[in-house]
Design an enzyme around this catalytic site. Structure first.
Site, PDB file in Angstrom:
ATOM      1  N   ASN A 140       0.819  -1.229   0.103  1.00 34.89           N
ATOM      2  CA  ASN A 140      -0.021   0.025   0.126  1.00 34.89           C
ATOM      3  C   ASN A 140       0.732   1.263   0.158  1.00 34.89           C
ATOM      4  O   ASN A 140       1.469   1.817   1.251  1.00 34.89           O
ATOM      5  CB  ASN A 140      -0.710  -0.105   1.097  1.00 34.89           C
ATOM      6  CG  ASN A 140      -1.698   1.005   1.392  1.00 34.89           C
ATOM      7  OD1 ASN A 140      -1.929   1.877   0.261  1.00 34.89           O
ATOM      8  ND2 ASN A 140      -2.192   1.480   2.304  1.00 34.89           N
ATOM      9  N   TRP A 141       1.039   1.701  -1.197  1.00 39.79           N
ATOM     10  CA  TRP A 141       2.013   3.006  -1.168  1.00 39.79           C
ATOM     11  C   TRP A 141       1.294   4.483  -0.673  1.00 39.79           C
ATOM     12  O   TRP A 141       2.062   5.209  -0.843  1.00 39.79           O
ATOM     13  CB  TRP A 141       2.488   3.025  -2.690  1.00 39.79           C
ATOM     14  CG  TRP A 141       3.462   1.971  -3.172  1.00 39.79           C
ATOM     15  CD1 TRP A 141       4.010   1.065  -2.433  1.00 39.79           C
ATOM     16  CD2 TRP A 141       3.917   1.898  -4.541  1.00 39.79           C
ATOM     17  NE1 TRP A 141       4.754   0.437  -3.399  1.00 39.79           N
ATOM     18  CE2 TRP A 141       4.909   0.643  -4.562  1.00 39.79           C
ATOM     19  CE3 TRP A 141       3.786   2.615  -5.797  1.00 39.79           C
ATOM     20  CZ2 TRP A 141       5.604   0.430  -5.525  1.00 39.79           C
ATOM     21  CZ3 TRP A 141       4.276   2.186  -6.800  1.00 39.79           C
ATOM     22  CH2 TRP A 141       5.347   1.044  -6.653  1.00 39.79           C
ATOM     23  N   LYS A 142       0.198   4.189  -0.355  1.00 42.10           N
ATOM     24  CA  LYS A 142      -0.531   5.359   0.053  1.00 42.10           C
ATOM     25  C   LYS A 142      -0.415   6.441  -0.950  1.00 42.10           C
ATOM     26  O   LYS A 142      -0.478   6.356  -2.248  1.00 42.10           O
ATOM     27  CB  LYS A 142      -0.257   5.685   1.464  1.00 42.10           C
ATOM     28  CG  LYS A 142      -0.338   4.656   2.533  1.00 42.10           C
ATOM     29  CD  LYS A 142       0.000   4.839   3.755  1.00 42.10           C
ATOM     30  CE  LYS A 142      -0.243   3.596   4.603  1.00 42.10           C
ATOM     31  NZ  LYS A 142      -0.069   3.823   6.003  1.00 42.10           N
ATOM     32  N   HIS A 156      -9.592   0.740   4.714  1.00 45.52           N
ATOM     33  CA  HIS A 156      -8.410   1.296   5.469  1.00 45.52           C
ATOM     34  C   HIS A 156      -8.553   2.203   6.542  1.00 45.52           C
ATOM     35  O   HIS A 156      -9.520   3.009   6.420  1.00 45.52           O
ATOM     36  CB  HIS A 156      -7.316   1.778   4.347  1.00 45.52           C
ATOM     37  CG  HIS A 156      -5.940   1.876   4.906  1.00 45.52           C
ATOM     38  ND1 HIS A 156      -5.474   2.873   5.724  1.00 45.52           N
ATOM     39  CD2 HIS A 156      -4.955   0.956   4.874  1.00 45.52           C
ATOM     40  CE1 HIS A 156      -4.280   2.670   6.205  1.00 45.52           C
ATOM     41  NE2 HIS A 156      -3.675   1.445   5.463  1.00 45.52           N
ATOM     42  N   GLU A 181      -7.068   4.771   7.415  1.00 43.54           N
ATOM     43  CA  GLU A 181      -6.844   6.198   7.123  1.00 43.54           C
ATOM     44  C   GLU A 181      -8.116   6.703   6.512  1.00 43.54           C
ATOM     45  O   GLU A 181      -8.347   7.759   6.874  1.00 43.54           O
ATOM     46  CB  GLU A 181      -5.607   6.371   6.501  1.00 43.54           C
ATOM     47  CG  GLU A 181      -4.247   5.932   7.368  1.00 43.54           C
ATOM     48  CD  GLU A 181      -3.025   5.572   6.540  1.00 43.54           C
ATOM     49  OE1 GLU A 181      -2.999   5.717   5.086  1.00 43.54           O
ATOM     50  OE2 GLU A 181      -2.202   5.129   7.096  1.00 43.54           O
ATOM     51  N   GLU A 232      -5.577  -4.935  10.622  1.00 45.75           N
ATOM     52  CA  GLU A 232      -4.596  -3.865  10.859  1.00 45.75           C
ATOM     53  C   GLU A 232      -5.024  -2.955  12.145  1.00 45.75           C
ATOM     54  O   GLU A 232      -5.600  -2.120  11.994  1.00 45.75           O
ATOM     55  CB  GLU A 232      -4.498  -2.921   9.759  1.00 45.75           C
ATOM     56  CG  GLU A 232      -4.117  -3.659   8.509  1.00 45.75           C
ATOM     57  CD  GLU A 232      -3.699  -2.504   7.565  1.00 45.75           C
ATOM     58  OE1 GLU A 232      -2.379  -2.920   6.975  1.00 45.75           O
ATOM     59  OE2 GLU A 232      -4.178  -1.444   7.158  1.00 45.75           O
ATOM     60  N   GLY A 235       1.944   2.588  10.506  1.00 46.62           N
ATOM     61  CA  GLY A 235       2.899   3.789  10.174  1.00 46.62           C
ATOM     62  C   GLY A 235       3.652   4.278  11.560  1.00 46.62           C
ATOM     63  O   GLY A 235       4.183   5.300  11.465  1.00 46.62           O
ATOM     64  N   SER A 291       3.015  -1.719  10.483  1.00 47.43           N
ATOM     65  CA  SER A 291       4.739  -1.676  11.004  1.00 47.43           C
ATOM     66  C   SER A 291       5.214  -2.937  10.591  1.00 47.43           C
ATOM     67  O   SER A 291       6.411  -3.433  11.291  1.00 47.43           O
ATOM     68  CB  SER A 291       4.977  -1.043  12.162  1.00 47.43           C
ATOM     69  OG  SER A 291       4.422   0.011  12.304  1.00 47.43           O
ATOM     70  N   GLY A 336       2.844  -0.796   4.396  1.00 46.76           N
ATOM     71  CA  GLY A 336       2.833   0.475   3.964  1.00 46.76           C
ATOM     72  C   GLY A 336       4.304   0.889   3.795  1.00 46.76           C
ATOM     73  O   GLY A 336       5.001   0.501   2.672  1.00 46.76           O
TER      74      GLY A 336
HETATM   75  C1  PEP Z   1      -0.820   0.154   5.825  1.00 47.11           C
HETATM   76  O1  PEP Z   1      -0.746   1.157   5.131  1.00 47.11           O
HETATM   77  O2  PEP Z   1      -1.888  -0.619   5.559  1.00 47.11           O
HETATM   78  C2  PEP Z   1       0.300  -0.269   6.737  1.00 47.11           C
HETATM   79  C3  PEP Z   1       0.006  -1.163   7.467  1.00 47.11           C
HETATM   80  O3  PEP Z   1       1.319   0.934   6.824  1.00 47.11           O
HETATM   81  P1  PEP Z   1       2.780   0.496   7.757  1.00 47.11           P
HETATM   82  O4  PEP Z   1       3.273  -0.880   7.059  1.00 47.11           O
HETATM   83  O5  PEP Z   1       3.540   1.596   7.295  1.00 47.11           O
HETATM   84  O6  PEP Z   1       2.375   0.438   9.126  1.00 47.11           O
END
Ligand code: PEP
Length: 268
Positions: free
Chosen positions: A12-14, A100, A102, A172, A178, A217, A238
């Protein structure tokens, strides 16, 4: 992991990477792909403008899938700024992330909206990656399982089993996304067991086919611990997916785990 389910790893590049940057990533990443990588379903979810650029590469020929980070539930119309499932299909997307945290937190997406998006993606023949997870406050209050079960119910209740089997669930924990602070693998494993239990109630035998990912993470130095949990079938990543070498290290880790498991199965 379980040998009956193909592990899945989604990047997931956001809101990161221009089309040129996406192509530079692909050049370096694709150079590392080997036969072993085929044991893992690898999905890259860039921002919308980078989708056509990646679609134009040899990505599919190399066994990698394209995904989007969001979708609207209608097929067309006066929805300024939105993108329909059919439009995503037209630029090569087979997968799409829905719900997600976010999007839930910053864009006010309710369970009802997530449910509509999930169903629209399924209707278009896509694989939705449904994100669920509790906040730190909810975990501290001992409500993590209850919160996740309610999110699963809202999105999946009443879905026919054929469609349910195509869903991927990403657990998640919001506080781990993040932050560099991943969940303990054991806690993630326990939640994955609870998710599978709820999926059985909601989808019957189709629950055995649904991949459950851990996200929050994930990094090359912790991913193997998550994969060692029986009900964790991969990861949604991410930060560590932004660099080709770290994302490939995760793919390699999942491929190794799948190879080891296949070996165990043959030995039995
Ligand atoms: C995500 O964006 O779904 C995510 C898990 O981000 P990260 O790996 O940076 O925690």
């Amino acid at each position: 992991m379980n040998a009956a389910r193909k592990p899945l790893l989604a990047a997931n590049w956001k809101m990161n990477k221009t089309p040129e940057e996406a192509l530079a990533f692909w050049r370096e990443f694709s150079g590392r792909i080997s036969g072993e990588t085929g044991r893992v379903e690898v999905v890259i979810c860039p921002p919308y403008p980078a989708l056509p650029a990646l679609q134009g590469t040899d990505l599919r020929a190399r066994g990698v899938y394209l995904g989007a980070q969001n979708v609207h539930w209608e097929s067309r119309g006066a929805f300024t700024g939105e993108v329909s499932p059919g439009m995503l299909r037209a630029v090569g997307c087979s997968h799409v992330i829905v719900g997600h945290s976010e999007r839930r937190a910053y864009f006010g997406e309710s369970d009802e909206v997530v449910k509509r998006k999930l169903r629209a993606a399924l209707e278009e023949g896509m694989t939705p990656i449904l994100c669920v997870g509790e906040t730190l406050e909810q975990r501290t209050a001992g409500r993590a399982e209850e919160v996740v079960a309610a999110q699963l119910t809202a999105a999946l209740e009443g879905l026919d089993t054929g469609r349910a089997a195509r869903v991927v669930v990403a657990y998640e924990p919001v506080w781990a996304i993040g932050t560099g602070r991943s969940a303990a693998a054991r806690d993630a494993g326990e939640m994955a067991v609870a998710v599978r239990r709820r999926l059985r109630e909601l989808a019957g035998p189709a629950a055995e086919e649904i991949r459950i990912l851990y996200g929050g993470s994930v990094a090359p130095d912790n991913f193997a611990r998550f994969l060692a949990e029986a009900e964790v079938d991969g990861g949604l990543v991410g930060t560590a997916s932004l660099r080709p070498e770290s994302f490939f290290a995760l793919v390699a880790s999942a491929a190794n785990a799948a190879t080891a498991q296949a070996g165990e199965g043959e030995a039995q």
